[in-house]
Design a protein around this motif. Sequence first.
Motif, PDB file in Angstrom:
ATOM      1  N   ARG A   1      -0.124  -4.695  -1.676  1.00  0.00           N
ATOM      2  CA  ARG A   1       0.966  -5.445  -1.064  1.00  0.00           C
ATOM      3  C   ARG A   1       2.142  -4.498  -0.879  1.00  0.00           C
ATOM      4  O   ARG A   1       2.378  -3.622  -1.714  1.00  0.00           O
ATOM      5  CB  ARG A   1       1.384  -6.642  -1.919  1.00  0.00           C
ATOM      6  CG  ARG A   1       0.301  -7.720  -2.024  1.00  0.00           C
ATOM      7  CD  ARG A   1       0.832  -8.962  -2.705  1.00  0.00           C
ATOM      8  NE  ARG A   1       1.878  -9.598  -1.916  1.00  0.00           N
ATOM      9  CZ  ARG A   1       2.525 -10.705  -2.294  1.00  0.00           C
ATOM     10  NH1 ARG A   1       2.237 -11.269  -3.456  1.00  0.00           N
ATOM     11  NH2 ARG A   1       3.450 -11.241  -1.521  1.00  0.00           N
ATOM     12  N   PRO A   2       2.862  -4.640   0.227  1.00  0.00           N
ATOM     13  CA  PRO A   2       4.005  -3.747   0.458  1.00  0.00           C
ATOM     14  C   PRO A   2       4.989  -3.769  -0.704  1.00  0.00           C
ATOM     15  O   PRO A   2       5.385  -4.830  -1.187  1.00  0.00           O
ATOM     16  CB  PRO A   2       4.635  -4.318   1.742  1.00  0.00           C
ATOM     17  CG  PRO A   2       3.517  -5.020   2.429  1.00  0.00           C
ATOM     18  CD  PRO A   2       2.659  -5.584   1.346  1.00  0.00           C
ATOM     19  N   GLY A   3       5.346  -2.584  -1.189  1.00  0.00           N
ATOM     20  CA  GLY A   3       6.298  -2.455  -2.279  1.00  0.00           C
ATOM     21  C   GLY A   3       5.705  -2.617  -3.654  1.00  0.00           C
ATOM     22  O   GLY A   3       6.416  -2.459  -4.655  1.00  0.00           O
ATOM     23  N   GLU A   4       4.386  -2.931  -3.734  1.00  0.00           N
ATOM     24  CA  GLU A   4       3.767  -3.169  -5.039  1.00  0.00           C
ATOM     25  C   GLU A   4       2.621  -2.216  -5.340  1.00  0.00           C
ATOM     26  O   GLU A   4       1.857  -2.426  -6.266  1.00  0.00           O
ATOM     27  CB  GLU A   4       3.264  -4.618  -5.130  1.00  0.00           C
ATOM     28  CG  GLU A   4       4.380  -5.654  -5.014  1.00  0.00           C
ATOM     29  CD  GLU A   4       3.859  -7.065  -5.177  1.00  0.00           C
ATOM     30  OE1 GLU A   4       2.666  -7.221  -5.526  1.00  0.00           O
ATOM     31  OE2 GLU A   4       4.636  -8.014  -4.936  1.00  0.00           O
ATOM     32  N   GLY A   5       2.476  -1.169  -4.549  1.00  0.00           N
ATOM     33  CA  GLY A   5       1.430  -0.196  -4.804  1.00  0.00           C
ATOM     34  C   GLY A   5       0.082  -0.598  -4.221  1.00  0.00           C
ATOM     35  O   GLY A   5      -0.056  -1.641  -3.587  1.00  0.00           O
ATOM     36  N   THR A   6      -0.911   0.251  -4.469  1.00  0.00           N
ATOM     37  CA  THR A   6      -2.257   0.062  -3.921  1.00  0.00           C
ATOM     38  C   THR A   6      -3.292   0.333  -5.002  1.00  0.00           C
ATOM     39  O   THR A   6      -3.116   1.227  -5.833  1.00  0.00           O
ATOM     40  CB  THR A   6      -2.494   1.011  -2.730  1.00  0.00           C
ATOM     41  OG1 THR A   6      -1.497   0.783  -1.737  1.00  0.00           O
ATOM     42  CG2 THR A   6      -3.869   0.789  -2.118  1.00  0.00           C
ATOM     43  N   GLU A   7      -4.372  -0.450  -4.990  1.00  0.00           N
ATOM     44  CA  GLU A   7      -5.455  -0.258  -5.948  1.00  0.00           C
ATOM     45  C   GLU A   7      -6.796  -0.246  -5.212  1.00  0.00           C
ATOM     46  O   GLU A   7      -7.137  -1.200  -4.507  1.00  0.00           O
ATOM     47  CB  GLU A   7      -5.463  -1.364  -6.999  1.00  0.00           C
ATOM     48  CG  GLU A   7      -6.585  -1.219  -8.028  1.00  0.00           C
ATOM     49  CD  GLU A   7      -6.602  -2.357  -9.026  1.00  0.00           C
ATOM     50  OE1 GLU A   7      -5.931  -2.234 -10.068  1.00  0.00           O
ATOM     51  OE2 GLU A   7      -7.267  -3.384  -8.752  1.00  0.00           O
TER      52      GLU A   7
ATOM     53  N   VAL B   1      -8.574   3.012  -9.034  1.00  0.00           N
ATOM     54  CA  VAL B   1      -7.509   4.005  -8.882  1.00  0.00           C
ATOM     55  C   VAL B   1      -6.306   3.278  -8.292  1.00  0.00           C
ATOM     56  O   VAL B   1      -6.345   2.834  -7.144  1.00  0.00           O
ATOM     57  CB  VAL B   1      -7.941   5.167  -7.973  1.00  0.00           C
ATOM     58  CG1 VAL B   1      -6.804   6.187  -7.827  1.00  0.00           C
ATOM     59  CG2 VAL B   1      -9.197   5.842  -8.517  1.00  0.00           C
ATOM     60  N   ALA B   2      -5.252   3.132  -9.086  1.00  0.00           N
ATOM     61  CA  ALA B   2      -4.071   2.373  -8.669  1.00  0.00           C
ATOM     62  C   ALA B   2      -2.848   3.278  -8.681  1.00  0.00           C
ATOM     63  O   ALA B   2      -2.725   4.171  -9.529  1.00  0.00           O
ATOM     64  CB  ALA B   2      -3.842   1.171  -9.589  1.00  0.00           C
ATOM     65  N   ASP B   3      -1.941   3.040  -7.740  1.00  0.00           N
ATOM     66  CA  ASP B   3      -0.704   3.821  -7.687  1.00  0.00           C
ATOM     67  C   ASP B   3       0.484   2.881  -7.527  1.00  0.00           C
ATOM     68  O   ASP B   3       0.325   1.675  -7.291  1.00  0.00           O
ATOM     69  CB  ASP B   3      -0.740   4.842  -6.547  1.00  0.00           C
ATOM     70  CG  ASP B   3      -0.879   4.197  -5.180  1.00  0.00           C
ATOM     71  OD1 ASP B   3      -0.007   3.392  -4.804  1.00  0.00           O
ATOM     72  OD2 ASP B   3      -1.857   4.507  -4.460  1.00  0.00           O
ATOM     73  N   THR B   4       1.665   3.435  -7.646  1.00  0.00           N
ATOM     74  CA  THR B   4       2.902   2.655  -7.482  1.00  0.00           C
ATOM     75  C   THR B   4       3.614   3.063  -6.198  1.00  0.00           C
ATOM     76  O   THR B   4       4.835   3.116  -6.139  1.00  0.00           O
ATOM     77  CB  THR B   4       3.834   2.879  -8.686  1.00  0.00           C
ATOM     78  OG1 THR B   4       4.083   4.295  -8.828  1.00  0.00           O
ATOM     79  CG2 THR B   4       3.216   2.350  -9.962  1.00  0.00           C
ATOM     80  N   GLY B   5       2.823   3.365  -5.175  1.00  0.00           N
ATOM     81  CA  GLY B   5       3.369   3.772  -3.890  1.00  0.00           C
ATOM     82  C   GLY B   5       3.908   2.606  -3.092  1.00  0.00           C
ATOM     83  O   GLY B   5       4.053   1.490  -3.604  1.00  0.00           O
TER      84      GLY B   5
ATOM     85  N   ASP C   1      -0.522  -6.385   4.943  1.00  0.00           N
ATOM     86  CA  ASP C   1      -1.712  -7.242   5.032  1.00  0.00           C
ATOM     87  C   ASP C   1      -2.462  -7.030   6.337  1.00  0.00           C
ATOM     88  O   ASP C   1      -3.697  -7.099   6.374  1.00  0.00           O
ATOM     89  CB  ASP C   1      -1.291  -8.720   4.909  1.00  0.00           C
ATOM     90  CG  ASP C   1      -0.790  -9.056   3.511  1.00  0.00           C
ATOM     91  OD1 ASP C   1      -1.102  -8.295   2.582  1.00  0.00           O
ATOM     92  OD2 ASP C   1      -0.085 -10.072   3.362  1.00  0.00           O
ATOM     93  N   ALA C   2      -1.737  -6.786   7.423  1.00  0.00           N
ATOM     94  CA  ALA C   2      -2.381  -6.614   8.735  1.00  0.00           C
ATOM     95  C   ALA C   2      -3.223  -5.340   8.783  1.00  0.00           C
ATOM     96  O   ALA C   2      -4.168  -5.253   9.569  1.00  0.00           O
ATOM     97  CB  ALA C   2      -1.314  -6.587   9.834  1.00  0.00           C
ATOM     98  N   ASP C   3      -2.884  -4.354   7.947  1.00  0.00           N
ATOM     99  CA  ASP C   3      -3.601  -3.079   7.965  1.00  0.00           C
ATOM    100  C   ASP C   3      -4.806  -3.054   7.029  1.00  0.00           C
ATOM    101  O   ASP C   3      -5.712  -2.229   7.212  1.00  0.00           O
ATOM    102  CB  ASP C   3      -2.654  -1.939   7.566  1.00  0.00           C
ATOM    103  CG  ASP C   3      -1.566  -1.718   8.596  1.00  0.00           C
ATOM    104  OD1 ASP C   3      -1.872  -1.772   9.796  1.00  0.00           O
ATOM    105  OD2 ASP C   3      -0.404  -1.508   8.202  1.00  0.00           O
ATOM    106  N   LEU C   4      -4.833  -3.921   6.039  1.00  0.00           N
ATOM    107  CA  LEU C   4      -5.897  -3.873   5.022  1.00  0.00           C
ATOM    108  C   LEU C   4      -7.311  -3.992   5.603  1.00  0.00           C
ATOM    109  O   LEU C   4      -8.204  -3.252   5.185  1.00  0.00           O
ATOM    110  CB  LEU C   4      -5.667  -4.969   3.977  1.00  0.00           C
ATOM    111  CG  LEU C   4      -4.560  -4.686   2.956  1.00  0.00           C
ATOM    112  CD1 LEU C   4      -4.368  -5.884   2.039  1.00  0.00           C
ATOM    113  CD2 LEU C   4      -4.878  -3.439   2.137  1.00  0.00           C
ATOM    114  N   PRO C   5      -7.578  -4.924   6.570  1.00  0.00           N
ATOM    115  CA  PRO C   5      -8.957  -5.033   7.074  1.00  0.00           C
ATOM    116  C   PRO C   5      -9.455  -3.779   7.785  1.00  0.00           C
ATOM    117  O   PRO C   5     -10.656  -3.592   7.930  1.00  0.00           O
ATOM    118  CB  PRO C   5      -8.873  -6.221   8.047  1.00  0.00           C
ATOM    119  CG  PRO C   5      -7.673  -6.996   7.631  1.00  0.00           C
ATOM    120  CD  PRO C   5      -6.706  -5.960   7.141  1.00  0.00           C
ATOM    121  N   ARG C   6      -8.537  -2.907   8.228  1.00  0.00           N
ATOM    122  CA  ARG C   6      -8.948  -1.737   9.003  1.00  0.00           C
ATOM    123  C   ARG C   6      -8.774  -0.424   8.248  1.00  0.00           C
ATOM    124  O   ARG C   6      -8.941   0.647   8.826  1.00  0.00           O
ATOM    125  CB  ARG C   6      -8.134  -1.678  10.309  1.00  0.00           C
ATOM    126  CG  ARG C   6      -8.257  -2.911  11.182  1.00  0.00           C
ATOM    127  CD  ARG C   6      -7.574  -2.693  12.521  1.00  0.00           C
ATOM    128  NE  ARG C   6      -8.160  -1.567  13.231  1.00  0.00           N
ATOM    129  CZ  ARG C   6      -7.627  -1.055  14.348  1.00  0.00           C
ATOM    130  NH1 ARG C   6      -6.517  -1.556  14.841  1.00  0.00           N
ATOM    131  NH2 ARG C   6      -8.206  -0.033  14.949  1.00  0.00           N
TER     132      ARG C   6
END
Length: 359
Positions: A342-348, A286-290, A295-300
């Motif tokens: 990545r910031p500005g590149e959405g989330t998957e 499930v990917a979005d363009t948000g 990077d600091a938040d991804l592990p948590r």
Amino acid sequence: MKGVPLFVHIAIKVSLFFAALLLSWTSAFYLTAAIYSRVGWEPHGLFALIVNAMLGFLIFGFGAAILGRFIRSKEHVFWTELIEAIRRISRGDFHVNIEQSFGEPNGRQRKKHPLHQLVDSINDMAANLKAMEELRQEFISNVSHEIGTPLTSIRGFARALKDDRLDPEQRQRYLTVIEEECARLSKLSDNLLKLAVLDSDRHPFHPAPYRLDKQLTAVILACEPQWEAKNIDMDVDAEAVDIVADEMLMSQVWVNLVHNAVKFTPEGGKISVFLARKGDRAVVRVADTGPGIADADLPRIFERFYKADKSRTRSAGGSGLGLSIAKKIADMHRGSISVRSRPGEGTEFTVALPLRQGK
């Protein structure tokens, strides 16, 4: 030594015993010989043998008594420290670390000593209880904060509604805020209940065969009013996949992921949902363009109550529990859930599930 048979240990201890006894007899022999030489007396052979044997036993017993007293003293200190540590744990003090001061000095031998295995177990138990207590305190703090904030807001706006000078438009706006905060409290309560049931392992887990692609399509269609209201382009590429899983639990995972994608995708953005079979697993993306996640938040990101963007999440009505629930359900199915962003590149988000559940 690791891997040495028990009979070898017994043979070594018996050999040490006889070596100590032989050393005592040898000491007795030279001691009596020195005494006889000094007094100038040469006793009968049998008498000298009996005296040497008795003196050797006395030396052996005296040495064993001294060594035993030393060992008993250290053992007493050890048990006192151990009992005090257990008492502290029973009182809720988990800052316990018993030093292994009893037994052999060699590290590898020490690990094999039963008493040191007991110490290791108690230290591990104290460390685990300490970690659990810290998590509990953090959980209570987060729950108090999440509940306290909307209650404060509701109280403030309810007090403001008592003002007769409010115009109808302003009164309606205050009522809308109260309604939204009540809805958020209801959702928080529901998510907390779900997590509590999932954590207790009492939640009924009933895997059964069903079509995963049909389930994903149904979830996406149920969210259609939300993503159409934001003019989001919804792209779905779902291969027909049969899976054995708990359909009700997995529905909660897809609802959480799709709602998150809709929530954080800007007006006119795009959401992509992909499903395919990869070997013996079903893979859902499930990917979005948000705005993406730092990077600091991804592990948590899967921690309970953790919010990568607290102000943005609060304005969107989130509580930081949806992803925790999704991960818990994926783990129950022996699957996995991961995130790439990545910031500005959405989330998957990627969820991988076994096609069949083992017994």
